[in-house]
Design a protein around this motif. Structure first.
Motif, PDB file in Angstrom:
ATOM      1  N   LEU A  22      29.294 -10.985  57.696  1.00 26.71           N
ATOM      2  CA  LEU A  22      30.553 -10.596  57.089  1.00 26.71           C
ATOM      3  C   LEU A  22      31.121  -9.332  57.721  1.00 26.71           C
ATOM      4  CD1 LEU A  22      30.161 -11.424  53.310  1.00 26.71           C
ATOM      5  CD2 LEU A  22      31.285 -12.733  55.092  1.00 26.71           C
ATOM      6  N   LEU A  23      32.406  -9.197  57.563  1.00 26.43           N
ATOM      7  CA  LEU A  23      33.167  -8.071  58.081  1.00 26.43           C
ATOM      8  C   LEU A  23      33.350  -7.049  56.970  1.00 26.43           C
ATOM      9  CD1 LEU A  23      35.016  -7.036  60.448  1.00 26.43           C
ATOM     10  CD2 LEU A  23      36.881  -8.282  59.331  1.00 26.43           C
ATOM     11  N   VAL A  24      33.200  -5.768  57.293  1.00 23.07           N
ATOM     12  CA  VAL A  24      33.481  -4.707  56.328  1.00 23.07           C
ATOM     13  C   VAL A  24      34.634  -3.865  56.863  1.00 23.07           C
ATOM     14  CG1 VAL A  24      31.140  -4.659  55.391  1.00 23.07           C
ATOM     15  CG2 VAL A  24      31.742  -3.109  57.223  1.00 23.07           C
ATOM     16  N   ALA A  25      35.429  -3.346  55.933  1.00 18.88           N
ATOM     17  CA  ALA A  25      36.644  -2.626  56.322  1.00 18.88           C
ATOM     18  C   ALA A  25      36.401  -1.168  56.661  1.00 18.88           C
ATOM     19  CB  ALA A  25      37.687  -2.714  55.206  1.00 18.88           C
ATOM     20  N   HIS A  26      35.340  -0.604  56.129  1.00 14.30           N
ATOM     21  CA  HIS A  26      35.164   0.834  56.237  1.00 14.30           C
ATOM     22  C   HIS A  26      33.915   1.198  57.033  1.00 14.30           C
ATOM     23  CE1 HIS A  26      38.343   1.087  53.319  1.00 14.30           C
ATOM     24  NE2 HIS A  26      37.680   0.231  52.568  1.00 14.30           N
ATOM     25  N   ALA A  27      33.992   2.306  57.721  1.00 12.18           N
ATOM     26  CA  ALA A  27      32.866   2.793  58.521  1.00 12.18           C
ATOM     27  C   ALA A  27      31.816   3.468  57.650  1.00 12.18           C
ATOM     28  CB  ALA A  27      33.370   3.759  59.594  1.00 12.18           C
ATOM     29  N   GLN A  28      32.044   3.487  56.349  1.00 13.12           N
ATOM     30  CA  GLN A  28      31.086   4.037  55.400  1.00 13.12           C
ATOM     31  C   GLN A  28      30.782   2.984  54.325  1.00 13.12           C
ATOM     32  OE1 GLN A  28      33.740   7.783  55.252  1.00 13.12           O
ATOM     33  NE2 GLN A  28      31.854   8.270  54.171  1.00 13.12           N
TER      34      GLN A  28
ATOM     35  N   ARG B 198      21.036   0.001  62.107  1.00 13.89           N
ATOM     36  CA  ARG B 198      21.085   0.198  63.554  1.00 13.89           C
ATOM     37  C   ARG B 198      22.211  -0.619  64.171  1.00 13.89           C
ATOM     38  NH1 ARG B 198      19.349  -3.265  67.270  1.00 13.89           N
ATOM     39  NH2 ARG B 198      18.510  -5.227  66.556  1.00 13.89           N
ATOM     40  N   ASN B 199      22.845  -0.022  65.180  1.00 13.19           N
ATOM     41  CA  ASN B 199      23.865  -0.718  65.969  1.00 13.19           C
ATOM     42  C   ASN B 199      23.125  -1.673  66.889  1.00 13.19           C
ATOM     43  OD1 ASN B 199      25.809  -1.441  67.965  1.00 13.19           O
ATOM     44  ND2 ASN B 199      26.994   0.377  67.415  1.00 13.19           N
ATOM     45  N   VAL B 200      23.494  -2.959  66.879  1.00 10.28           N
ATOM     46  CA  VAL B 200      22.767  -3.938  67.687  1.00 10.28           C
ATOM     47  C   VAL B 200      22.989  -3.733  69.179  1.00 10.28           C
ATOM     48  CG1 VAL B 200      22.710  -5.663  65.847  1.00 10.28           C
ATOM     49  CG2 VAL B 200      24.560  -5.719  67.527  1.00 10.28           C
ATOM     50  N   ASP B 201      24.012  -2.939  69.543  1.00  7.69           N
ATOM     51  CA  ASP B 201      24.272  -2.654  70.956  1.00  7.69           C
ATOM     52  C   ASP B 201      23.438  -1.497  71.471  1.00  7.69           C
ATOM     53  OD1 ASP B 201      26.118  -4.722  71.204  1.00  7.69           O
ATOM     54  OD2 ASP B 201      27.766  -3.456  70.508  1.00  7.69           O
TER      55      ASP B 201
ATOM     56  N   GLY C 234      34.368  -1.423  64.860  1.00  8.43           N
ATOM     57  CA  GLY C 234      34.129  -2.543  65.764  1.00  8.43           C
ATOM     58  C   GLY C 234      32.664  -2.792  66.054  1.00  8.43           C
ATOM     59  N   GLY C 235      31.787  -1.930  65.565  1.00  6.19           N
ATOM     60  CA  GLY C 235      30.352  -2.077  65.828  1.00  6.19           C
ATOM     61  C   GLY C 235      29.722  -3.172  64.989  1.00  6.19           C
ATOM     62  N   THR C 236      28.700  -3.804  65.557  1.00  5.12           N
ATOM     63  CA  THR C 236      27.897  -4.790  64.834  1.00  5.12           C
ATOM     64  C   THR C 236      26.570  -4.130  64.498  1.00  5.12           C
ATOM     65  OG1 THR C 236      28.967  -6.641  65.967  1.00  5.12           O
ATOM     66  CG2 THR C 236      26.824  -7.078  64.944  1.00  5.12           C
ATOM     67  N   TYR C 237      26.174  -4.250  63.246  1.00  9.60           N
ATOM     68  CA  TYR C 237      24.998  -3.537  62.745  1.00  9.60           C
ATOM     69  C   TYR C 237      24.032  -4.478  62.052  1.00  9.60           C
ATOM     70  CZ  TYR C 237      27.514   0.734  63.672  1.00  9.60           C
ATOM     71  OH  TYR C 237      28.174   1.750  64.311  1.00  9.60           O
ATOM     72  N   GLU C 238      22.771  -4.086  62.076  1.00 13.41           N
ATOM     73  CA  GLU C 238      21.746  -4.716  61.264  1.00 13.41           C
ATOM     74  C   GLU C 238      21.226  -3.672  60.291  1.00 13.41           C
ATOM     75  OE1 GLU C 238      19.650  -8.278  63.810  1.00 13.41           O
ATOM     76  OE2 GLU C 238      18.582  -6.362  63.638  1.00 13.41           O
ATOM     77  N   TRP C 239      20.868  -4.129  59.112  1.00 15.97           N
ATOM     78  CA  TRP C 239      20.278  -3.226  58.134  1.00 15.97           C
ATOM     79  C   TRP C 239      19.114  -3.905  57.452  1.00 15.97           C
ATOM     80  CZ3 TRP C 239      20.476  -3.707  52.620  1.00 15.97           C
ATOM     81  CH2 TRP C 239      21.226  -4.762  52.150  1.00 15.97           C
ATOM     82  N   THR C 240      18.158  -3.091  57.073  1.00 15.27           N
ATOM     83  CA  THR C 240      17.013  -3.594  56.332  1.00 15.27           C
ATOM     84  C   THR C 240      16.544  -2.521  55.364  1.00 15.27           C
ATOM     85  OG1 THR C 240      14.888  -4.733  56.506  1.00 15.27           O
ATOM     86  CG2 THR C 240      15.226  -2.857  57.968  1.00 15.27           C
TER      87      THR C 240
ATOM     88  N   PHE D 250      26.086  -7.360  60.021  1.00 12.70           N
ATOM     89  CA  PHE D 250      27.494  -7.315  59.639  1.00 12.70           C
ATOM     90  C   PHE D 250      28.262  -6.577  60.725  1.00 12.70           C
ATOM     91  CE2 PHE D 250      25.752  -3.349  58.280  1.00 12.70           C
ATOM     92  CZ  PHE D 250      26.766  -2.434  58.443  1.00 12.70           C
ATOM     93  N   ARG D 251      29.592  -6.630  60.613  1.00 13.64           N
ATOM     94  CA  ARG D 251      30.438  -5.941  61.588  1.00 13.64           C
ATOM     95  C   ARG D 251      31.467  -5.095  60.864  1.00 13.64           C
ATOM     96  NH1 ARG D 251      35.146  -6.740  64.281  1.00 13.64           N
ATOM     97  NH2 ARG D 251      35.560  -8.789  63.385  1.00 13.64           N
ATOM     98  N   VAL D 252      31.699  -3.898  61.399  1.00 18.50           N
ATOM     99  CA  VAL D 252      32.758  -3.027  60.890  1.00 18.50           C
ATOM    100  C   VAL D 252      34.039  -3.406  61.627  1.00 18.50           C
ATOM    101  CG1 VAL D 252      33.541  -0.625  60.649  1.00 18.50           C
ATOM    102  CG2 VAL D 252      31.088  -1.162  60.496  1.00 18.50           C
ATOM    103  N   MET D 253      35.134  -3.541  60.884  1.00 21.62           N
ATOM    104  CA  MET D 253      36.384  -3.952  61.536  1.00 21.62           C
ATOM    105  C   MET D 253      36.763  -2.968  62.644  1.00 21.62           C
ATOM    106  SD  MET D 253      39.388  -3.028  58.693  1.00 21.62           S
ATOM    107  CE  MET D 253      40.070  -4.602  58.900  1.00 21.62           C
ATOM    108  N   ASN D 254      37.401  -3.499  63.676  1.00 27.22           N
ATOM    109  CA  ASN D 254      37.817  -2.662  64.799  1.00 27.22           C
ATOM    110  C   ASN D 254      39.220  -2.106  64.553  1.00 27.22           C
ATOM    111  OD1 ASN D 254      39.710  -4.677  65.555  1.00 27.22           O
ATOM    112  ND2 ASN D 254      38.168  -5.718  66.790  1.00 27.22           N
ATOM    113  N   MET D 255      39.689  -1.306  65.472  1.00 28.02           N
ATOM    114  CA  MET D 255      40.982  -0.638  65.310  1.00 28.02           C
ATOM    115  C   MET D 255      42.128  -1.653  65.188  1.00 28.02           C
ATOM    116  SD  MET D 255      42.135   2.358  64.839  1.00 28.02           S
ATOM    117  CE  MET D 255      40.929   3.475  65.477  1.00 28.02           C
TER     118      MET D 255
END
Length: 188
Positions: free
Chosen positions: A20-26, A44-47, A73-79, A96-101
């Protein structure tokens, strides 16, 4: 035969769900509780880059602080580590991914269009905001906005259908079924 099944960690990740996409960087991370346990959260950022680890304690939700905001715009994993990362067990990671600009600008365009009709996207135009969030795939934001709509007024059958759709996307199948059932009841 010959395969090792991973042990479960005893809790269920709630938000943000896989893909899923999230709108906020927090974003706010949420998981179910396991009685008497403390938790550590790893994001963690998957990149690449160093994972961020947060010692949460007994809480089952955590919002990323402003000074540690995630990359647009970053794609992240969390556990979550039940019992802490040093002695506990890691849960299955969620991505999940944070929406890009560009997506942020698209969201702002939606909000501006709502305002053109003389509506405030956070008050009398809140229903249109829910639809905009849903259309952009921002289901967490859509759920939050729809909760606000529901606090202000009784939902119609169409709004219960929308609520069911949003909850289903968030993996909340039981709550989605209840919303769909309520919509069916109102349409009779």
């Amino acid at each position: 035969q010959g395969m090792i099944r991973p042990l479960t960690c005893g809790i269920a990740p709630v938000a943000p769900r896989n893909g899923l996409l999230v709108a906020h960087a927090q974003p706010t991370f949420e998981w179910s509780a396991l009685e008497g346990q403390s938790y550590d959260l790893m994001v963690r950022n998957v990149d690449g880059g160093r994972p961020q680890i947060f010692e949460i304690g007994m809480d089952t939700a955590f919002t990323v602080p402003e000074d540690m905001a995630l990359e647009l715009g970053g794609t992240y994993e969390w556990t979550v580590f039940v019992g802490g990362r040093r002695t506990g067990r890691a849960c299955q990671p969620m991505r999940f991914r944070v929406m890009n600009m560009e997506e942020s600008f698209e969201l702002q365009d939606y909000m501006d269009e709502i305002a053109v009709f003389g509506l405030d996207p956070l008050t009398d135009g809140l229903f249109l905001t829910v639809v905009a969030y849903r259309d952009l795939g921002l289901f967490y934001d859509a759920r939050t906005a729809l909760d606000s709509v529901e606090e202000q007024a009784t939902l119609s059958a169409d709004l219960y259908l929308l609520k069911g759709e949003i909850l289903a996307e968030l993996g909340q199948e039981l709550a989605a079924r209840e919303a769909f059932d309520k919509a069916d009841e109102l349409m009779r």
